[in-house]
Design a protein around this motif. Structure first.
Motif, PDB file in Angstrom:
ATOM      1  N   ALA A 251       0.840  -1.203   0.000  1.00  0.00           N
ATOM      2  CA  ALA A 251       0.000   0.000   0.000  1.00  0.00           C
ATOM      3  C   ALA A 251       0.873   1.250   0.000  1.00  0.00           C
ATOM      4  CB  ALA A 251      -0.927   0.000   1.214  1.00  0.00           C
ATOM      5  N   ASP A 252       1.949   1.239   0.775  1.00  0.00           N
ATOM      6  CA  ASP A 252       2.870   2.378   0.811  1.00  0.00           C
ATOM      7  C   ASP A 252       3.536   2.589  -0.545  1.00  0.00           C
ATOM      8  OD1 ASP A 252       2.313   2.844   3.468  1.00  0.00           O
ATOM      9  OD2 ASP A 252       4.024   1.678   4.209  1.00  0.00           O
ATOM     10  N   ILE A 253       3.946   1.495  -1.170  1.00  0.00           N
ATOM     11  CA  ILE A 253       4.626   1.582  -2.464  1.00  0.00           C
ATOM     12  C   ILE A 253       3.694   2.144  -3.527  1.00  0.00           C
ATOM     13  CG2 ILE A 253       5.637   0.210  -4.335  1.00  0.00           C
ATOM     14  CD1 ILE A 253       6.704  -1.695  -2.155  1.00  0.00           C
ATOM     15  N   LEU A 254       2.432   1.718  -3.496  1.00  0.00           N
ATOM     16  CA  LEU A 254       1.466   2.160  -4.499  1.00  0.00           C
ATOM     17  C   LEU A 254       0.901   3.544  -4.205  1.00  0.00           C
ATOM     18  CD1 LEU A 254      -0.538  -1.164  -5.048  1.00  0.00           C
ATOM     19  CD2 LEU A 254       1.201  -0.180  -6.549  1.00  0.00           C
ATOM     20  N   GLY A 255       1.100   4.026  -2.969  1.00  0.00           N
ATOM     21  CA  GLY A 255       0.570   5.334  -2.610  1.00  0.00           C
ATOM     22  C   GLY A 255      -0.880   5.285  -2.201  1.00  0.00           C
ATOM     23  N   HIS A 256      -1.322   4.148  -1.660  1.00  0.00           N
ATOM     24  CA  HIS A 256      -2.707   3.996  -1.208  1.00  0.00           C
ATOM     25  C   HIS A 256      -2.823   4.416   0.256  1.00  0.00           C
ATOM     26  CE1 HIS A 256      -3.570   0.657  -4.402  1.00  0.00           C
ATOM     27  NE2 HIS A 256      -3.701   1.880  -4.891  1.00  0.00           N
ATOM     28  N   SER A 257      -3.896   5.124   0.585  1.00  0.00           N
ATOM     29  CA  SER A 257      -4.148   5.503   1.978  1.00  0.00           C
ATOM     30  C   SER A 257      -4.837   4.373   2.738  1.00  0.00           C
ATOM     31  CB  SER A 257      -5.021   6.758   2.033  1.00  0.00           C
ATOM     32  OG  SER A 257      -4.389   7.846   1.386  1.00  0.00           O
ATOM     33  N   ASN A 258      -5.476   3.476   2.009  1.00  0.00           N
ATOM     34  CA  ASN A 258      -6.268   2.422   2.625  1.00  0.00           C
ATOM     35  C   ASN A 258      -5.869   1.073   2.033  1.00  0.00           C
ATOM     36  OD1 ASN A 258      -8.380   0.648   3.459  1.00  0.00           O
ATOM     37  ND2 ASN A 258      -9.779   2.387   3.668  1.00  0.00           N
ATOM     38  N   VAL A 259      -5.545   0.110   2.892  1.00  0.00           N
ATOM     39  CA  VAL A 259      -5.123  -1.204   2.392  1.00  0.00           C
ATOM     40  C   VAL A 259      -6.265  -1.939   1.705  1.00  0.00           C
ATOM     41  CG1 VAL A 259      -3.254  -1.514   4.060  1.00  0.00           C
ATOM     42  CG2 VAL A 259      -5.564  -2.296   4.629  1.00  0.00           C
ATOM     43  N   ASN A 260      -7.513  -1.526   1.973  1.00  0.00           N
ATOM     44  CA  ASN A 260      -8.639  -2.170   1.284  1.00  0.00           C
ATOM     45  C   ASN A 260      -8.569  -1.906  -0.217  1.00  0.00           C
ATOM     46  OD1 ASN A 260      -9.851  -3.323   3.565  1.00  0.00           O
ATOM     47  ND2 ASN A 260     -10.911  -1.418   4.069  1.00  0.00           N
TER      48      ASN A 260
END
Length: 285
Positions: A251-260
């Protein structure tokens, strides 16, 4: 009809003011464009009629009959955002309830083998830029809109600082990719600025890349429905998760705020699941 309903009109001017507010909130340009597009559709559907709850429920029913559920919900979100902005919260409509899918659509899942065929097709066409664009997106997991952050300078350092959607993150370039990009820049005789540019010197945009990728489908033997830039990001996510099984890190690598959100990217097709069940060997007789 209530008097207050007559005052609630959706006009291009109101949509423009709302778009300006979204820009001030530093929403991504693509997000602002999508909201404007969806609200313009609603404006056309109303045909000058006042905004009422009954009219909006009718619009929701029209969307439900003509669009996929996920698309309906994004359009409703655009309308609800405008109603919040205007203080018309009583007009807000509920999104459709969508049952969570356990598997992705196999018709949309780009495989590693198909990815390799796309690269080979680009090389056979003599389109080195497109070959490297595809590999850069897939090898780093960046969004196509983030390609502009891949510059000659970041190729030298091996580290890219991306600022997108109000968030900053670092992306590392694999050594093999760096070598390919350095060689490409040398042939282009460029030492600064974005790596991937048009003939006019402007950074490539989504439409340029989408069009060029679609042109590869027949030669590569890949279904057109699987070939679009964002699918490369999904392929990166699935392969990374298969190797690492670390959803938070991904999630951090992709830049997502939410793991969902990240979970959607790591979904395999039902075909893969069926193969895994066959390998379990639990049917004995």
């Amino acid at each position: 009809m209530k008097k207050k309903d007559k005052l609630r009109e959706l006009t291009p001017a109101l949509i423009g003011r709302y778009a300006a507010v979204l820009r001030e909130q530093e929403k991504a340009p693509a997000t602002v464009q999508k909201y404007v597009h969806d609200l313009t559709l609603l404006c056309g559907h109303l045909g000058g009629a006042a905004l009422t709850k009954a009219a909006l429920i009718g619009w929701k029913e029209y969307l439900t009959a003509n669009y996929a559920a996920a698309s309906v919900n994004t359009m409703l979100a655009a309308a609800n955002g405008l109603f919040d902005f205007c203080g018309w919260t009583d007009l807000k409509v509920k999104p459709l309830k969508i049952q969570k899918s356990l598997f992705c659509n196999a018709d949309k899942e780009l495989t590693r083998e198909e990815y390799i065929r796309l690269i080979r097709a680009a090389e056979q066409d003599g389109n080195q830029r497109l070959s490297l664009v595809i590999q850069t997106i897939c090898a780093t997991g960046i969004r196509v809109s983030e390609l502009r952050f891949i510059t000659a300078e970041t190729v030298q350092s091996g580290r890219v600082e991306i600022n997108n959607k109000g968030k900053r993150r670092s992306v590392f370039l694999p050594d093999k990719l760096r070598r390919l990009l350095k060689k490409y820049l040398q042939t282009q005789k460029r030492t600064a600025g974005p790596v991937f540019i048009t003939k006019m010197g402007k950074p490539l945009d989504r439409s340029n890349i989408w069009r060029d990728m679609k042109a590869l489908c027949e030669r590569a033997g890949v279904a057109p429905g699987k070939v679009f830039p964002h699918n490369l990001r999904h392929l990166f996510a699935r392969i990374y998760y298969t190797l690492e099984k670390d959803l938070s890190r991904l999630a951090d690598i992709l830049g997502h705020s939410n793991v969902n959100t990240t979970r959607i990217y790591t979904m395999e097709s039902g075909v893969v699941h069926a193969r895994q069940m066959e390998r379990m060997g639990l049917v004995i007789t």
